[in-house]
Design an enzyme around this catalytic site. Structure first.
Site: not given
Ligand code: HEM
Ligand SMILES: *[C@@H]1O[C@H](CO)[C@@H](O)[C@H](O)[C@H]1NC(C)=O
Ligand SMILES: *[C@@H]1O[C@H](CO)[C@@H](O)[C@H](O)[C@H]1NC(C)=O
Ligand SMILES: *[C@@H]1O[C@H](CO)[C@@H](O)[C@H](O)[C@H]1NC(C)=O
Length: 343
Positions: A77, A81, A110, A211
């Site tokens: 993630r 970002h 973030n 995700h």
């Molecule tokens: C397309 C639009 C995207 C949106 C709106 C989005 C949104 C989010 C949100 C809201 C979370 C949860 C944050 C939390 O509340 O702790 C999340 C987690 C995550 N996102 Fe996305 N995301 C997007 C795209 C991506 C992309 C492109 C990647 C990487 C290639 C990614 C990888 C991740 C990962 C691995 C997590 C888990 C993070 C953790 O466990 O700390 N996301 N994302």
């Protein structure tokens, strides 16, 4: 072709004055001397500057993911970002200072959800011991995300990551709000946010598959998925309601986390797409991938065809990791990933 034969051909071309042969020679030279296909990045960038660099990152990541797979999700993630805001330049890592009191890491997309900062510090510490001042923090994030993908997928997502990014010197909390759209976004807003960064609709679908690992805070989905009617699977909704306060608010002190992928939470696999199809995903932005025929078709392909998603994810990660990279006078190699160097 060895360079000696190219040189011989060049001599032949000029001495015999044969225009066709001369043109062919120039073409061959152009091919032989062409820049890296990843220009301005290149594979094996640290081959001579710090031969152990990639092995060091990998070893720290292996240990960290062994302790907690969430460490892998965190850096995947983090790459997203970082790259979508000021390019892949580690601007996300900068701490507040009196001159820059509100850097990106304090911005709502973030803070407080982004994690993994201490892990990057640990990698940087190991690299500074081996090769002081050589490996950029931006390259560390990219290598770490690559290694995390490999470990969490048990080797099924395995790719080379070109390097040579420099670290930026500017970070402002207002920027992430412009480029990282919220999880409440519809498909058109998601697509726009990717297209402005040179990323395609397919990249959006393929990278959303990240995700498949990691966690989310309740506040990221309660208001638009549980508190109001939505297409979320009733079984998942019931489970989430048992875990999340109905008014879950970011940073409130009562904002628990749940896993992104309820089927295989720690495996980097194409299960995410089967979850999208069964409405077993957390976010409006995940569910939105079914709201156009074009993206829905991609979801089905990623869900059903073995290896399809893995191949595309590898390429899309490299593409994302090349967004607006800095070289030359545009950046520096930070000594401490949390602060810019002052000379
Ligand atoms: C397309 C639009 C995207 C949106 C709106 C989005 C949104 C989010 C949100 C809201 C979370 C949860 C944050 C939390 O509340 O702790 C999340 C987690 C995550 N996102 Fe996305 N995301 C997007 C795209 C991506 C992309 C492109 C990647 C990487 C290639 C990614 C990888 C991740 C990962 C691995 C997590 C888990 C993070 C953790 O466990 O700390 N996301 N994302
Ligand atoms: C950060 O952005 C805000 C809002 O756009 C602006 O007021 C502030 O001056 C910026 N800070 C820096 C250090 O550029
Ligand atoms: C998507 O959401 C935006 C608000 O963020 C709205 O202006 C736009 O009309 C929506 N698009 C569609 C197709 O629903
Ligand atoms: C959420 O609701 C509970 C009771 O319903 C209340 O005690 C709590 O203060 C609320 N929290 C927030 C952040 O509004």
């Amino acid at each position: 072709m060895p360079s000696t034969s190219l040189a011989n051909m060049a001599t032949a071309a000029t001495s015999s004055k044969m225009p066709v042969l001369a043109a062919l020679t120039l073409l061959l030279l152009a091919v032989a001397c062409r820049a890296s296909p990843y220009y301005p990045l290149e594979l094996g960038y640290y081959r001579y500057k710090c031969p152990q660099a990639e092995a060091i990152v990998k070893a720290v990541m292996e240990k960290a993911i062994g302790q907690n797979p969430g460490n892998g999700a965190a850096v995947i993630r983090m790459l997203f970002h970082d790259c979508f805001v000021e390019g892949c330049d580690a601007s996300i890592l900068l701490d507040p200072t009196p001159f820059s009191p509100t850097p990106e890491k304090l911005s709502p997309p973030n803070n407080p959800s982004l994690r993994g900062f201490e892990l990057i510090d640990a990698i940087k510490h190991a690299l500074e011991a081996a090769c002081p001042g050589v490996v950029s923090c931006a390259d560390i994030i990219a290598f770490a995300a690559r290694d995390a993908s490999c470990f969490l997928s048990h080797g099924r997502v395995s790719f080379d990551m070109p390097a040579g990014r420099l670290d930026g010197t500017f970070s402002n909390a207002s920027e992430p709000l412009k480029f990282l759209v919220p999880p409440t976004s519809n498909l058109s807003d998601l697509i726009s946010s990717f297209v402005v960064k040179g990323m395609s609709v397919e990249d959006l679908v393929v990278l959303s598959g990240a995700h498949t690992v990691g966690q989310s805070h309740c506040s990221s989905f309660v208001s638009d998925r549980l508190d109001v009617p939505s297409d979320i699977n009733p079984g998942l909704a019931g489970f989430l309601r048992s875990r999340c306060p109905a008014n879950a608010t970011s940073g409130s002190g009562d904002d628990p986390t749940v896993v992104q992928d309820v089927v295989t939470p720690n495996d980097m696999d194409s299960q995410y797409y089967r979850n999208v199809l069964s409405h077993t995903v957390l976010f409006t932005s995940d569910a939105a991938l079914l709201t156009s025929p074009e993206t829905a078709k991609m979801v089905v392909e990623n869900a059903k065809i073995p290896g399809w998603w893995e191949d595309r994810f590898e390429k899309a990660m490299v593409k994302m990791a090349s967004i607006e990279v800095k070289t030359g006078y545009q950046g520096q190699v930070r000594k401490n990933c949390r602060a810019i160097n002052h000379y």
